[in-house]
Scaffold this motif. Structure first.
Motif, PDB file in Angstrom:
ATOM      1  N   LEU A  52      30.672  20.196  45.137  1.00 25.18           N
ATOM      2  CA  LEU A  52      31.384  19.610  44.011  1.00 25.18           C
ATOM      3  C   LEU A  52      32.218  20.704  43.370  1.00 25.18           C
ATOM      4  CD1 LEU A  52      31.698  17.020  42.266  1.00 25.18           C
ATOM      5  CD2 LEU A  52      29.904  17.956  40.784  1.00 25.18           C
ATOM      6  N   GLU A  53      33.520  20.463  43.162  1.00 24.78           N
ATOM      7  CA  GLU A  53      34.380  21.523  42.662  1.00 24.78           C
ATOM      8  C   GLU A  53      35.414  20.991  41.673  1.00 24.78           C
ATOM      9  OE1 GLU A  53      36.801  23.253  45.845  1.00 24.78           O
ATOM     10  OE2 GLU A  53      36.159  21.584  47.105  1.00 24.78           O
ATOM     11  N   ARG A  54      35.745  21.901  40.728  1.00 22.87           N
ATOM     12  CA  ARG A  54      36.837  21.677  39.786  1.00 22.87           C
ATOM     13  C   ARG A  54      37.748  22.889  39.840  1.00 22.87           C
ATOM     14  NH1 ARG A  54      35.186  18.833  34.252  1.00 22.87           N
ATOM     15  NH2 ARG A  54      37.436  19.165  34.108  1.00 22.87           N
ATOM     16  N   GLU A  55      38.654  23.011  38.851  1.00 26.44           N
ATOM     17  CA  GLU A  55      39.670  24.059  38.909  1.00 26.44           C
ATOM     18  C   GLU A  55      39.058  25.456  38.986  1.00 26.44           C
ATOM     19  OE1 GLU A  55      42.267  23.636  35.643  1.00 26.44           O
ATOM     20  OE2 GLU A  55      43.174  21.780  36.339  1.00 26.44           O
ATOM     21  N   GLN A  56      38.084  25.763  38.114  1.00 26.72           N
ATOM     22  CA  GLN A  56      37.531  27.112  38.048  1.00 26.72           C
ATOM     23  C   GLN A  56      36.040  27.134  38.327  1.00 26.72           C
ATOM     24  OE1 GLN A  56      38.797  27.729  34.012  1.00 26.72           O
ATOM     25  NE2 GLN A  56      40.575  28.927  34.631  1.00 26.72           N
ATOM     26  N   PHE A  57      35.534  26.107  39.000  1.00 23.52           N
ATOM     27  CA  PHE A  57      34.096  25.987  39.194  1.00 23.52           C
ATOM     28  C   PHE A  57      33.809  25.249  40.489  1.00 23.52           C
ATOM     29  CE2 PHE A  57      30.671  22.864  38.993  1.00 23.52           C
ATOM     30  CZ  PHE A  57      29.563  23.670  38.804  1.00 23.52           C
ATOM     31  N   TYR A  58      32.718  25.619  41.149  1.00 29.62           N
ATOM     32  CA  TYR A  58      32.199  24.799  42.231  1.00 29.62           C
ATOM     33  C   TYR A  58      30.690  24.995  42.315  1.00 29.62           C
ATOM     34  CZ  TYR A  58      31.538  28.736  45.465  1.00 29.62           C
ATOM     35  OH  TYR A  58      31.107  29.888  46.061  1.00 29.62           O
ATOM     36  N   GLY A  82      21.398  27.317  51.297  1.00 32.17           N
ATOM     37  CA  GLY A  82      20.805  26.999  50.007  1.00 32.17           C
ATOM     38  C   GLY A  82      21.852  26.545  49.013  1.00 32.17           C
ATOM     39  N   PHE A  83      21.576  26.806  47.740  1.00 30.69           N
ATOM     40  CA  PHE A  83      22.448  26.380  46.645  1.00 30.69           C
ATOM     41  C   PHE A  83      23.235  27.578  46.118  1.00 30.69           C
ATOM     42  CE2 PHE A  83      23.030  26.260  42.028  1.00 30.69           C
ATOM     43  CZ  PHE A  83      23.826  25.136  41.894  1.00 30.69           C
ATOM     44  N   LYS A  84      24.504  27.316  45.741  1.00 27.56           N
ATOM     45  CA  LYS A  84      25.335  28.362  45.156  1.00 27.56           C
ATOM     46  C   LYS A  84      26.329  27.735  44.190  1.00 27.56           C
ATOM     47  CE  LYS A  84      28.575  32.110  46.151  1.00 27.56           C
ATOM     48  NZ  LYS A  84      29.356  32.824  47.177  1.00 27.56           N
ATOM     49  N   THR A  85      26.626  28.462  43.126  1.00 26.03           N
ATOM     50  CA  THR A  85      27.642  28.020  42.181  1.00 26.03           C
ATOM     51  C   THR A  85      28.437  29.222  41.707  1.00 26.03           C
ATOM     52  OG1 THR A  85      28.055  26.804  40.127  1.00 26.03           O
ATOM     53  CG2 THR A  85      26.105  28.214  40.190  1.00 26.03           C
ATOM     54  N   GLU A  86      29.708  28.991  41.407  1.00 27.64           N
ATOM     55  CA  GLU A  86      30.584  30.031  40.862  1.00 27.64           C
ATOM     56  C   GLU A  86      31.455  29.431  39.773  1.00 27.64           C
ATOM     57  OE1 GLU A  86      32.563  33.231  42.940  1.00 27.64           O
ATOM     58  OE2 GLU A  86      31.770  32.463  44.830  1.00 27.64           O
ATOM     59  N   PHE A  87      31.674  30.240  38.746  1.00 27.11           N
ATOM     60  CA  PHE A  87      32.573  29.874  37.658  1.00 27.11           C
ATOM     61  C   PHE A  87      33.375  31.112  37.287  1.00 27.11           C
ATOM     62  CE2 PHE A  87      33.520  29.811  33.097  1.00 27.11           C
ATOM     63  CZ  PHE A  87      34.273  28.652  33.011  1.00 27.11           C
ATOM     64  N   ASP A  88      34.677  30.939  37.037  1.00 30.49           N
ATOM     65  CA  ASP A  88      35.532  32.086  36.747  1.00 30.49           C
ATOM     66  C   ASP A  88      36.700  31.630  35.869  1.00 30.49           C
ATOM     67  OD1 ASP A  88      36.881  34.443  36.666  1.00 30.49           O
ATOM     68  OD2 ASP A  88      37.305  34.575  38.806  1.00 30.49           O
ATOM     69  N   ASN A  89      36.802  32.234  34.673  1.00 34.33           N
ATOM     70  CA  ASN A  89      37.993  32.024  33.851  1.00 34.33           C
ATOM     71  C   ASN A  89      38.358  33.348  33.189  1.00 34.33           C
ATOM     72  OD1 ASN A  89      36.295  32.415  31.675  1.00 34.33           O
ATOM     73  ND2 ASN A  89      36.377  30.292  30.974  1.00 34.33           N
ATOM     74  N   ARG A  90      39.187  33.324  32.190  1.00 38.61           N
ATOM     75  CA  ARG A  90      39.675  34.576  31.594  1.00 38.61           C
ATOM     76  C   ARG A  90      38.573  35.378  30.927  1.00 38.61           C
ATOM     77  NH1 ARG A  90      44.526  33.861  27.652  1.00 38.61           N
ATOM     78  NH2 ARG A  90      44.059  36.091  27.512  1.00 38.61           N
ATOM     79  N   HIS A  91      37.526  34.728  30.432  1.00 35.81           N
ATOM     80  CA  HIS A  91      36.539  35.423  29.615  1.00 35.81           C
ATOM     81  C   HIS A  91      35.159  35.520  30.255  1.00 35.81           C
ATOM     82  CE1 HIS A  91      39.425  35.401  26.338  1.00 35.81           C
ATOM     83  NE2 HIS A  91      39.582  34.092  26.499  1.00 35.81           N
ATOM     84  N   ALA A 206      29.086  37.820  33.944  1.00 40.35           N
ATOM     85  CA  ALA A 206      29.921  38.834  33.302  1.00 40.35           C
ATOM     86  C   ALA A 206      30.753  38.199  32.204  1.00 40.35           C
ATOM     87  CB  ALA A 206      30.840  39.510  34.321  1.00 40.35           C
ATOM     88  N   ALA A 207      31.029  39.006  31.195  1.00 37.31           N
ATOM     89  CA  ALA A 207      31.871  38.566  30.078  1.00 37.31           C
ATOM     90  C   ALA A 207      32.909  39.641  29.796  1.00 37.31           C
ATOM     91  CB  ALA A 207      31.025  38.307  28.835  1.00 37.31           C
ATOM     92  N   LYS A 208      34.099  39.208  29.328  1.00 34.73           N
ATOM     93  CA  LYS A 208      35.199  40.120  29.031  1.00 34.73           C
ATOM     94  C   LYS A 208      35.490  40.102  27.534  1.00 34.73           C
ATOM     95  CE  LYS A 208      37.209  39.355  33.608  1.00 34.73           C
ATOM     96  NZ  LYS A 208      38.387  38.894  34.376  1.00 34.73           N
ATOM     97  N   PHE A 209      35.707  41.306  26.989  1.00 35.38           N
ATOM     98  CA  PHE A 209      35.948  41.454  25.563  1.00 35.38           C
ATOM     99  C   PHE A 209      37.180  42.329  25.343  1.00 35.38           C
ATOM    100  CE2 PHE A 209      31.400  41.297  26.485  1.00 35.38           C
ATOM    101  CZ  PHE A 209      30.997  40.193  25.747  1.00 35.38           C
ATOM    102  N   ILE A 210      37.569  42.454  24.091  1.00 40.80           N
ATOM    103  CA  ILE A 210      38.654  43.352  23.653  1.00 40.80           C
ATOM    104  C   ILE A 210      39.901  43.112  24.497  1.00 40.80           C
ATOM    105  CG2 ILE A 210      39.251  45.712  22.953  1.00 40.80           C
ATOM    106  CD1 ILE A 210      36.334  46.445  23.194  1.00 40.80           C
ATOM    107  N   ASP A 211      40.406  41.887  24.452  1.00 40.89           N
ATOM    108  CA  ASP A 211      41.612  41.514  25.207  1.00 40.89           C
ATOM    109  C   ASP A 211      41.450  41.773  26.702  1.00 40.89           C
ATOM    110  OD1 ASP A 211      42.904  40.727  22.870  1.00 40.89           O
ATOM    111  OD2 ASP A 211      43.669  42.769  22.501  1.00 40.89           O
TER     112      ASP A 211
END
Length: 763
Positions: A52-58, A82-91, A206-211
């Motif tokens: 199952l997938e969307r723009e920034q996720f599966y 097995g099972f796997k999921t990924e999510f990725d956006n700017r932050h 992971a998370a992104k900070f400070i621009d």
């Protein structure tokens, strides 16, 4: 978008477990492999695949690559179901997986020996399609620095024998590059666990900070396989101070239980890199305790602590100042090395000059101290309109130098540019030290990276293979294009060492910086291919003469498009190895294929003949296997409503153990007749017989099926065999087994999608 697949033929427990659904071109006809590209998006060793997938996720359940390769210490590259999921956006980023698996990860590091193989892995009975092979070139003085990495593709760049755990490459893998840095074959793969299934899970958030200048990540692994219970936890951070300076750090800890052996350890890495207009530099510190990790890290870094500074300052456009200062400790032996070096490098359009000084001091665990002070000098000159480059570099020891890795050294080399992308090179190194003298030679072709490549996009979970498959399947590839029709490659890899028997290496996990560790050798190879419009030929000869073993190899491939629709191919390989230990090996394979398939012909025929020979011998026993297999397939369309298919196979095997010999003839014949009832519906009858000549055993297959054209170029059928049989050498692509089955076929071209959409619109 939802992707769903179901395969009722897959069982809970199978002997032929495989991952990622890659088709072995050797399974069918060699001519099927020419210029093909494989793509697959629903790979699963289980019966079901869901994605199952969307723009920034599966999220998916099926065959997965764990894909934790962003960090070094918490790296975890594992092939599982097995099972796997990924999510990725700017932050934010997330990669998580979980699997109940009976697969155990193995990582092998083998230094090249100047030939294409065979190279023996540490394990046998490897899970199909789990192998990932890369070629790494590492700095000969600083093993943590990987100078070059090349990912190779199965069937294009190498062939692997899963049962015996051997690898054969389509080009020689030399022991060192043109600068005498060691080259390693790094093989990651899975084997079956003797302990049964266990749970493995992990991920990285992971998370992104400070621009987005600061990224902080957390990784965790819980692994269970082959009696190993392993846990790993890591934290990483990357901060971009500005456009030229970046700080990166990692810290990780692990704890493993390997039956009677327990292991735990910590590791950390911290470095600041700067790439400016004038100054390029790096300050770093790293440590990896011996018990750290779950088998993913390079063995050379186990039990080491390193720190130092590398810098290059551009004094002018033509003058650079290069400096390095570092300390390396081998904690398992308490050995310590300190190195300081500085040099000036001056460059003009056609020549360059360099000079400097190096100090290297080792203190071994037993208290022995070895020190070298070296004066550095080098020069290069381009001649013949820059087509030829001549160079010389030397390091001259002064003041009683006795460090075995830093002796007096002289390197002479030259390059000759043949084409825009290829050049010939020759390098000769001599070392003179108080402990040892050595000389090494490298001659070969320097060109662009190999055509084969494996592309992994973890976000989309797609895997693609592509390459010039015809000669890859026949066994070899060439490096340098001399003309429109001719390409060649050749190489010489030689190393000889005269050593003080009492010399102690600084780090036993790292090959010596010069010479060999006790197996002097000379390896040579030469290959060529010639291609015309209707035919192609390629071959390679190899030899390796060493103190402990001798190897010889011959590989050839030939293809001819005799007429329109008629093609011939011939592939052969002969390898032999003689060792001082008495474990000798000889293998030979010869394959001849014929394909008759004119575009407008009512008759299509394919034939493939394989001859295989293998011999192993030691002081106790000699074992020989010989096998002949021939497969003939024919399909005849007498008119638009009738079709007849015929397959005949014959196999003769002979096994010899010392003076005892066992042979057997086996043959199979099966046929299928299909008739179109209407333009949409058809029926078919198939029958077959499997005969073991020596045992006088017979097995039969008989059944029928009903087919239907769903839409244009799409056909499906359902059938049932009342009785049946199976044989891997004959029925890999057949339907002769007892029981029900379903076939689905597509003829896919540029008009298929357009015509199918029109059909759906009408409906």
């Amino acid at each position: 978008m939802l992707t769903l697949a179901y395969d009722s033929d897959k069982q809970e427990s199978r002997d032929d477990d495989s991952l990622l659904q890659v088709i072995d071109p050797d399974t069918y006809y060699t001519l099927y492999g020419d210029k093909t590209e494989q793509r697959f998006d629903a790979a699963s060793a289980e019966k079901v695949y869901v994605k199952l997938e969307r723009e920034q996720f599966y999220a998916l359940f099926g065959d997965i690559e764990t894909g934790l390769t962003v960090t070094e210490l918490a790296r975890y590259s594992h092939s599982l179901t097995g099972f796997k999921t990924e999510f990725d956006n700017r932050h934010y980023e997330l990669n998580a997986f979980a699997a109940e698996s009976d697969l155990a990860f193995t990582k092998d590091e083998i230094q090249g020996n100047g030939t294409s193989g065979l190279y023996r892995l540490s394990q046998q009975n490897i899970i199909p399609n789990s192998d990932k092979v890369t070629i790494e070139t590492r700095d000969r003085f600083r093993s943590d620095i990987v100078l070059e990495t090349r990912s190779l593709t199965r069937h294009i760049d190498y062939n692997i024998d899963l049962a015996n755990g051997t690898v054969f490459f389509k080009q020689p893998i030399f022991s060192q590059d043109e600068s005498f840095n060691p080259i390693f074959i790094v093989a990651d793969y899975e084997v079956k666990s003797a302990q049964g299934k266990s749970y493995t899970a992990g991920g990285r958030a992971a998370a992104k900070f400070i621009d987005e200048r600061l990224e902080v990540g957390v990784s965790g692994i819980q692994e269970g396989d082959t009696g190993t219970d392993g846990k790993l936890f890591g934290v990483d951070a990357t901060y971009k101070l500005n456009s030229t300076t970046e700080f990166h750090s990692e810290i990780a800890t692990s704890d493993t239980d390997r039956g009677q052996e327990d292991g735990s350890g910590n590791a950390y890495v911290a470095e600041v890199t700067h790439k400016g207009e004038r100054l390029d530099g790096r300050v770093y510190v790293r440590e990896q305790e011996e018990g750290f990790g779950v088998g993913q890290q390079n063995g050379s870094e186990a039990g080491t602590r390193k720190g130092g500074v590398d810098a290059r300052y551009h004094l002018t456009d033509k003058l650079d100042l290069n400096s390095e200062l570092y300390r390396e400790e081998v904690r398992t032996t308490d050995a310590q090395r300190d190195v300081a070096a500085t040099a000036l490098e001056y460059r003009e359009d056609k020549y360059s000059l360099s000079g400097g000084f190096r100090h290297a001091r080792d203190q071994l665990g037993d208290g022995e101290k070895n020190t070298s002070n070296l004066v550095l000098a080098g020069a290069s000159r381009e001649v013949l309109d820059k087509r030829v480059n001549l160079r010389a570099n030397t390091e001259v020891a002064v003041a009683g130098s006795d460090n075995p890795d830093y002796p007096t050294r002289l390197i002479l080399g030259s390059d000759f540019r043949v084409t825009q992308s290829s050049e010939l090179f020759a390098e000769q190194e001599f070392t003179y030290g108080s402990r040892e003298d050595s000389n090494s030679t490298r001659v070969g072709v320097r060109t662009q990276p190999w055509n084969g490549a494996t592309i992994n996009s973890t976000l989309e979970n797609q895997i693609s293979e592509y390459g010039p498959r015809l000669f890859a399947n026949l066994g070899l590839a060439q490096a340098m294009q001399v003309s429109e029709h001719l390409s060649v490659d050749f190489g010489i890899d030689r190393s000889e060492t005269i050593r003080d028997p009492g010399d102690t290496p600084f780090n036993t996990n790292v090959p010596p910086a010069s010479g060999t560790a006790g197996n002097d050798f000379t390896a040579m190879s030469v290959g060529a291919s010639y291609t015309q419009e209707l035919w192609s030929f390629a071959s390679r000869l190899e030899s390796r003469i060493a103190d402990l073993d001798d190897q010889y190899g011959v590989t050839l491939g030939f293809y001819r498009q005799q007429t329109a629709g008629l093609g011939l191919s011939l592939g052969g390989q002969y390898l032999t190895a003689d060792t001082d230990s008495g474990n000798d090996m000889t293998t030979g394979d010869l394959r001849f294929s014929v394909a008759y398939r004119p575009v407008k012909s009512t008759l299509i025929a394919l034939n493939r003949l394989d001859l295989n020979y293998a011999k192993t011998a030691n002081d106790l026993i000699a074992d020989r296997q010989r096998k002949l297999i021939n497969n003939f397939t024919m399909n005849w369309l007498p008119n638009r409503t009738n079709q007849l298919a015929l397959h005949h196979g014959v196999k003769y095997t002979v096994d010899s153990f010392d003076d005892d010999e066992y042979g057997n003839w086996l043959q199979v014949m099966d046929t299928e007749y299909r008739h179109d009832i209407t333009r949409r519906f058809d029926f078919g009858i198939q029958s077959g017989i499997l005969h073991s000549v020596n045992a006088q055993n017979y097995s039969y297959s008989l059944g029928g099926s009903l087919g239907m054209n769903l839409i244009k170029n799409t056909w499906v059928s359902a059938g049932y065999n009342i009785t049946g049989f199976e044989d891997d050498d004959f029925t890999s692509a057949g339907y002769t087994a007892q029981g029900p089955y379903i076939k689905l076929r597509f003829a896919f071209d540029q008009n298929t999608v357009k015509d199918s959409l029109k059909w759906f619109e009408k409906k």
